[in-house]
Design an enzyme around this catalytic site. Structure first.
Site, PDB file in Angstrom:
ATOM      1  N   LYS A   1       0.866  -1.174   0.137  1.00 47.39           N
ATOM      2  CA  LYS A   1      -0.035  -0.119   0.023  1.00 47.39           C
ATOM      3  C   LYS A   1       0.715   1.198  -0.019  1.00 47.39           C
ATOM      4  O   LYS A   1       1.721   1.550   0.896  1.00 47.39           O
ATOM      5  CB  LYS A   1      -0.869   0.075   1.239  1.00 47.39           C
ATOM      6  CG  LYS A   1      -2.201  -1.185   1.273  1.00 47.39           C
ATOM      7  CD  LYS A   1      -2.816  -1.159   2.511  1.00 47.39           C
ATOM      8  CE  LYS A   1      -1.867  -1.548   3.744  1.00 47.39           C
ATOM      9  NZ  LYS A   1      -2.907  -1.599   5.015  1.00 47.39           N
TER      10      LYS A   1
ATOM     11  N   THR B   1      -8.900   9.546   8.035  1.00 47.88           N
ATOM     12  CA  THR B   1      -8.704   8.222   7.362  1.00 47.88           C
ATOM     13  C   THR B   1      -8.396   7.105   8.404  1.00 47.88           C
ATOM     14  O   THR B   1      -7.847   6.297   8.120  1.00 47.88           O
ATOM     15  CB  THR B   1      -7.434   8.195   6.624  1.00 47.88           C
ATOM     16  OG1 THR B   1      -6.352   8.828   7.332  1.00 47.88           O
ATOM     17  CG2 THR B   1      -7.707   9.254   5.464  1.00 47.88           C
TER      18      THR B   1
ATOM     19  N   GLY C   1      -8.886   3.852  10.041  1.00 48.88           N
ATOM     20  CA  GLY C   1      -9.299   2.457   9.883  1.00 48.88           C
ATOM     21  C   GLY C   1      -9.378   1.994   8.476  1.00 48.88           C
ATOM     22  O   GLY C   1      -9.685   1.202   7.953  1.00 48.88           O
ATOM     23  N   THR C   2      -8.244   2.759   7.682  1.00 52.38           N
ATOM     24  CA  THR C   2      -8.090   2.706   6.143  1.00 52.38           C
ATOM     25  C   THR C   2      -7.815   1.244   5.953  1.00 52.38           C
ATOM     26  O   THR C   2      -8.387   0.579   5.153  1.00 52.38           O
ATOM     27  CB  THR C   2      -7.268   3.565   5.397  1.00 52.38           C
ATOM     28  OG1 THR C   2      -7.822   5.086   5.793  1.00 52.38           O
ATOM     29  CG2 THR C   2      -6.916   3.456   4.248  1.00 52.38           C
ATOM     30  N   GLY C   3      -6.795   0.908   6.791  1.00 54.20           N
ATOM     31  CA  GLY C   3      -6.057  -0.490   6.591  1.00 54.20           C
ATOM     32  C   GLY C   3      -6.958  -1.812   6.986  1.00 54.20           C
ATOM     33  O   GLY C   3      -7.154  -2.798   6.363  1.00 54.20           O
ATOM     34  N   CYS C   4      -7.542  -1.369   7.865  1.00 55.54           N
ATOM     35  CA  CYS C   4      -8.596  -2.497   8.358  1.00 55.54           C
ATOM     36  C   CYS C   4      -9.530  -2.702   7.417  1.00 55.54           C
ATOM     37  O   CYS C   4     -10.127  -3.699   7.008  1.00 55.54           O
ATOM     38  CB  CYS C   4      -9.088  -2.161   9.870  1.00 55.54           C
ATOM     39  SG  CYS C   4      -8.092  -1.851  11.158  1.00 55.54           S
TER      40      CYS C   4
END
Length: 267
Positions: free
Chosen positions: A173, A204, A206-209
């Site tokens: 990412k 932003t 919580g983007t990865g989860c």
């Protein structure tokens, strides 16, 4: 039947990341979300004020309870906290016939550590080898491999370094790089470059989860890895664009952005 997706992760009391973000994402994408809580955090828009990992026995019991009775079509992991939990979860996933999306969470959006330094080797040698897709961000790539990416051209080097630990696919990412949000998905043979415009929105959390859960949801519905990742990228890009202020710090992405339409009167 509605596909079942299991998240194995920590709880975010603020509702923006972790188990809460995972379950919201799964609902939004039309799958049935289930959870194994690995840790409880006291967390809000300003950061993590405390974290308490659950005993291995509690994590194992939750996992067996869900998998043995209900069954799963895909698994997603997030915060695993300790080497003991990492190794336990890796063993459980290795014995389950379902694709696994491994998000090797190291720190929170606010820079708070969510994985003990002593657990890094367990992630490399136990968890990544059972991954269908690993989804590290650039900080996590540096933690795991020592490769520091400062430009898009280095994403291939980062991907090769992570693939060396055994996941079938890796999604590097590149959201921390300047310019468009570009990610690289590869299995070492084929490459898929995913680009999206960068939205001027600092909310932003919580983007990865959210991205990892969206990929798992796609896999559970029978999509190929490239198809699942592309669909997840589209979903999370919209969620980032619609992210909203919550509290005094960094707010969450909007998991329900597709439902907020003028026709429904929800915008």
């Amino acid at each position: 039947m509605i596909p079942n997706v299991l998240t194995v992760a920590g709880s975010d009391s603020g509702g923006g990341a972790g188990i809460q973000a995972d379950l919201k994402t799964m609902l939004a994408l039309g799958v049935h979300g289930m959870s194994v809580v690995t840790a409880v955090t006291a967390q809000n828009s300003l950061g993590v004020q405390g974290a308490w990992e659950l005993p291995v026995e509690a994590v194992r019991a939750q996992y067996r309870s869900v998998v043995d009775d209900i069954g799963v079509q895909a698994i997603k992991t997030g915060m695993l906290a300790s080497a003991e939990l990492v190794e336990t979860v890796a063993e459980l996933i290795g014995g389950t016939d379902a694709p696994a999306v491994i998000d090797p969470v190291g720190v929170s959006k606010h820079g708070d550590p969510l994985l003990a330094a002593s657990a890094l080797d367990s992630v490399r040698t136990k968890l990544l080898p059972v991954a269908t897709v690993a989804t590290p961000n650039l900080d996590e790539v540096a933690q795991l491999t020592g490769v520091h990416v400062e430009a898009e051209e280095q994403l291939r080097e980062a991907a090769a370094a992570v693939l060396a630990y055994g996941p079938r696919w890796v999604l590097i990412k590149g959201g921390h790089l300047p310019g468009d949000a570009v990610d690289l998905l590869t299995d070492g043979a084929e490459e898929h470059w995913l680009r999206a415009p960068r939205h001027d929105n600092r909310h932003t959390h919580g983007t990865g989860c959210t991205l990892a859960s969206a990929i798992a949801s796609g896999l559970a519905k029978g999509l190929s890895v490239p198809e699942a990742v592309a669909a997840a990228k589209e979903y999370v890009t919209g969620a980032i664009k619609a992210g909203f202020a919550l509290g005094e710090g960094i707010g969450p992405v909007d998991h329900g952005w597709r439902f907020r339409t003028p026709e429904l009167g929800l915008d």
